[in-house]
Scaffold this motif. Structure first.
Motif, PDB file in Angstrom:
ATOM      1  N   SER A  55     -11.257   6.275   1.750  1.00  0.00           N
ATOM      2  CA  SER A  55      -9.997   5.619   1.376  1.00  0.00           C
ATOM      3  C   SER A  55      -9.745   4.390   2.235  1.00  0.00           C
ATOM      4  CB  SER A  55      -8.818   6.593   1.499  1.00  0.00           C
ATOM      5  OG  SER A  55      -8.571   6.933   2.855  1.00  0.00           O
TER       6      SER A  55
ATOM      7  N   ASN B  69      -1.126  11.235   1.385  1.00  0.00           N
ATOM      8  CA  ASN B  69      -1.392   9.845   1.779  1.00  0.00           C
ATOM      9  C   ASN B  69      -2.322   9.168   0.783  1.00  0.00           C
ATOM     10  OD1 ASN B  69       0.129   9.952   4.144  1.00  0.00           O
ATOM     11  ND2 ASN B  69      -1.562  10.800   5.314  1.00  0.00           N
TER      12      ASN B  69
ATOM     13  N   ASN C 135       0.802  -1.209   0.000  1.00  0.00           N
ATOM     14  CA  ASN C 135       0.000   0.000   0.000  1.00  0.00           C
ATOM     15  C   ASN C 135       0.834   1.258   0.000  1.00  0.00           C
ATOM     16  OD1 ASN C 135      -2.506  -1.268  -0.016  1.00  0.00           O
ATOM     17  ND2 ASN C 135      -2.305  -1.750   2.143  1.00  0.00           N
TER      18      ASN C 135
ATOM     19  N   SER D  92      -1.664   6.005  -1.788  1.00  0.00           N
ATOM     20  CA  SER D  92      -2.470   4.781  -1.782  1.00  0.00           C
ATOM     21  C   SER D  92      -3.011   4.475  -3.171  1.00  0.00           C
ATOM     22  CB  SER D  92      -3.618   4.900  -0.774  1.00  0.00           C
ATOM     23  OG  SER D  92      -4.603   5.798  -1.226  1.00  0.00           O
TER      24      SER D  92
ATOM     25  N   THR E 283       1.960   3.345   1.825  1.00  0.00           N
ATOM     26  CA  THR E 283       1.713   4.527   2.628  1.00  0.00           C
ATOM     27  C   THR E 283       2.563   4.461   3.858  1.00  0.00           C
ATOM     28  OG1 THR E 283      -0.115   3.375   3.625  1.00  0.00           O
ATOM     29  CG2 THR E 283      -0.623   4.943   1.882  1.00  0.00           C
TER      30      THR E 283
ATOM     31  N   ASN F  95      -3.719   2.307   6.821  1.00  0.00           N
ATOM     32  CA  ASN F  95      -2.278   2.158   6.895  1.00  0.00           C
ATOM     33  C   ASN F  95      -1.741   3.422   7.544  1.00  0.00           C
ATOM     34  OD1 ASN F  95      -1.873  -0.350   5.340  1.00  0.00           O
ATOM     35  ND2 ASN F  95      -2.853   0.852   3.758  1.00  0.00           N
TER      36      ASN F  95
END
Length: 530
Positions: A285, A349, A5, A353, A7, A43
């Motif tokens: 998200s 962020n 991911n 992602s 992040t 995350n």
């Protein structure tokens, strides 16, 4: 060892008073009122690295293709000393002595503005609103969330192990925000969710109350903010989606003080905190809709830009010609500029992602150009840009941003050592990366993330037995701090690689979880088949 991911980095601030506050610090041990920003993400936040005594670790996947470094750079692998970057800046400004009038500022939509104006000019109790103009939240699940660690311990270790479980439940604390705070500080997030449900039921917003009218207060909205933050922290995505939707974008008339003239008179502004708005914007998200979250964040950013422009013009935040002193104007601009930066961090962020690394780099570079950063903060921002370039596989571009900020300094910072380690990883030089992480760990022995990085480097270089020993040593040395999902997932995968008799060491980890941790852990990280 979660998915790719990409992040990372996360923030922890703390609360002080009901109003615009941060519950992040609940996840440190700072005292305060219950209401504060739990910065929550599926995350970790790209900007929320804890500095030295971080309690986060890297999400590595030692089973992935060793030639690909993308899995190595997951979650908190981007950690350095970024916790102090924006979060302390925003936190300090949030808790300044600025008037609540400017702190609570929000610009309602034209539709909402007309309704609020009508309420203000009507006789008390004369106005009646249609249901579509009301915010009508409620709990989506009935009953309490179970303590999964307790259940697993009884299942695998027997009833006798339960005598070692010393974890608070919602019934073991005072039934108020103090009890809620105590549960969160003890790592009992499930119990905190259960207590939040009880407290919200007092506001007629309990189970079965979605789409039922009820009254709101700043206190009830902060309870919802706390609950939704905890649900996101626990990755209860279905419940999170259901319970967050009734709030929309917090623009219904009953989200503003002037909707309740009998309680607040003509007090302007929004009852919902800015942190709550930011959380709601990000929530899509968490359940796989980053594009929707990105749209939400840009709408939020547009409103904040209007508020900043209004203060710059000498008006109040909503744009009316109310008189505002120079000191208030200066403080308000500091606050809302910091909030704008916080939205941009969330956009970064979200972009990461979505693997939109170009957008992330563009925003980071724009942030670098803002005034008032310290040299250390600029170094952290540049380091973040370099790490995003590593996501893109552009090692040469990353290296330009990892150049030491002050070459005259004889000592190298932990962040610079971690950057060097990541550069080595990107070039599959895992032994070299291990040396950098080891040097950083010598400077900060309590940093669990660095130990995890070292162990994963050992896995990549085929030193499986040594990696297992390193994982076990850090857990045995400080179980309270080291028993975290990414570490445990990496450990259990290492056990499976190391021996076919891996159930017993996994059960030992479960026993330690049962004795040392609250109820927030996802026991799936132990890879035990129930």
């Amino acid at each position: 060892m979660a998915g790719n991911n990409a992040t990372a980095l996360k923030s922890n601030n703390e609360d002080v008073e009901i109003g615009e506050i941060d519950m992040n610090r609940y996840f440190n041990n700072a005292p305060s009122t219950i209401f504060s920003d739990i910065v929550v993400r599926k995350n970790p936040d790209f900007f929320d690295t804890q500095s030295h005594s971080t309690n986060q670790v890297s999400d590595y996947n030692p089973l992935s293709d060793g030639a690909s470094t993308s899995s190595f750079f997951n979650a908190d692998v981007l950690q350095a000393s970024t916790a102090s970057l924006l979060d302390t800046v925003v936190d300090r400004v949030e808790h300044s002595a600025l008037s609540d009038t400017h702190r609570d500022t929000w610009i309602p939509s034209e539709h909402t503005r007309k309704i609020l104006r009508s309420i203000a000019t009507s006789a008390a109790g004369a106005s009646h609103l249609e249901r579509e103009n009301l915010t009508m939240p409620g709990l989506a699940v009935q009953g309490d969330m179970p303590d999964l660690i307790k259940n697993a311990s009884i299942h695998f270790l027997g009833e006798d192990e339960n005598i070692h479980r010393n974890v608070r439940t919602a019934s073991d604390v005072t039934q108020d925000e103090r009890g809620l705070r105590n549960l969160i500080q003890a790592g009992c997030y499930r119990a905190a969710v259960n207590l939040s449900g009880r407290l919200l039921s007092i506001y007629a917003q309990g189970y079965g109350k979605i789409n039922q009218p009820s009254k709101h207060t700043p206190h009830s909205l902060q309870l919802w903010y706390t609950r939704l933050s905890l649900l996101a922290k626990l990755r209860q995505m279905d419940v999170l989606e259901s319970e967050s939707k009734p709030f929309g974008n917090l623009d219904k008339p009953d989200m503003y003080f002037t909707f309740y003239p009998e309680l607040y008179g003509t007090r302007p502004g929004s009852m919902a905190s800015f942190a709550f708005r930011l959380l709601l914007a990000e929530i899509p998200s968490y359940y796989g809709k980053p594009k929707q979250a990105l749209d939400n964040l840009y709408k939020l950013l547009a409103t904040v830009n209007r508020i900043i422009a209004n203060f710059q013009a000498g008006f109040n935040g909503e744009g009316t010609h109310a008189k505002i002193s120079e000191s208030d104007q200066r403080d308000a601009l500091k606050l809302w500029t910091a909030r704008k930066s916080r939205i941009l961090i969330s956009v970064i962020n979200c972009a990461i992602s979505m693997r939109n690394y170009i957008l992330a780099i563009e925003i980071l570079e724009n942030l670098c150009n803002l005034p008032d950063w310290t040299a250390e903060q600029i170094g952290i921002l540049r380091s973040a840009i370099g790490r995003v370039h590593l996501f893109l596989g552009d090692v040469s571009a990353a290296e330009k941003f990892f150049v030491r900020s002050n070459k005259e300094e004889k000592t190298t910072s932990i962040r610079e050592l971690v950057d060097s380690g990541l550069m080595a990883v990107a070039q599959n030089a895992f032994q070299e990366a291990y040396s950098y992480f080891q040097s950083a760990s010598a400077m900060d022995p309590s940093n669990v993330m660095l130990i995890n990085n070292m162990a994963v480097c050992l896995l990549y270089t085929g030193q499986l037995r040594t990696a297992v020993w390193l994982f076990e040593s850090v857990v045995n040395r400080n179980p309270l701090k080291s028993l975290q999902e990414p570490i445990l997932l990496n450990m259990c995968t290492s056990y499976e690689l190391h021996t076919t008799h891996c159930k017993q060491p996994k059960l030992h980890l479960l026993r330690q979880l049962n004795r040392y941790k609250g109820d927030a852990m996802d026991i799936q990280c132990l890879k035990l088949a129930m």
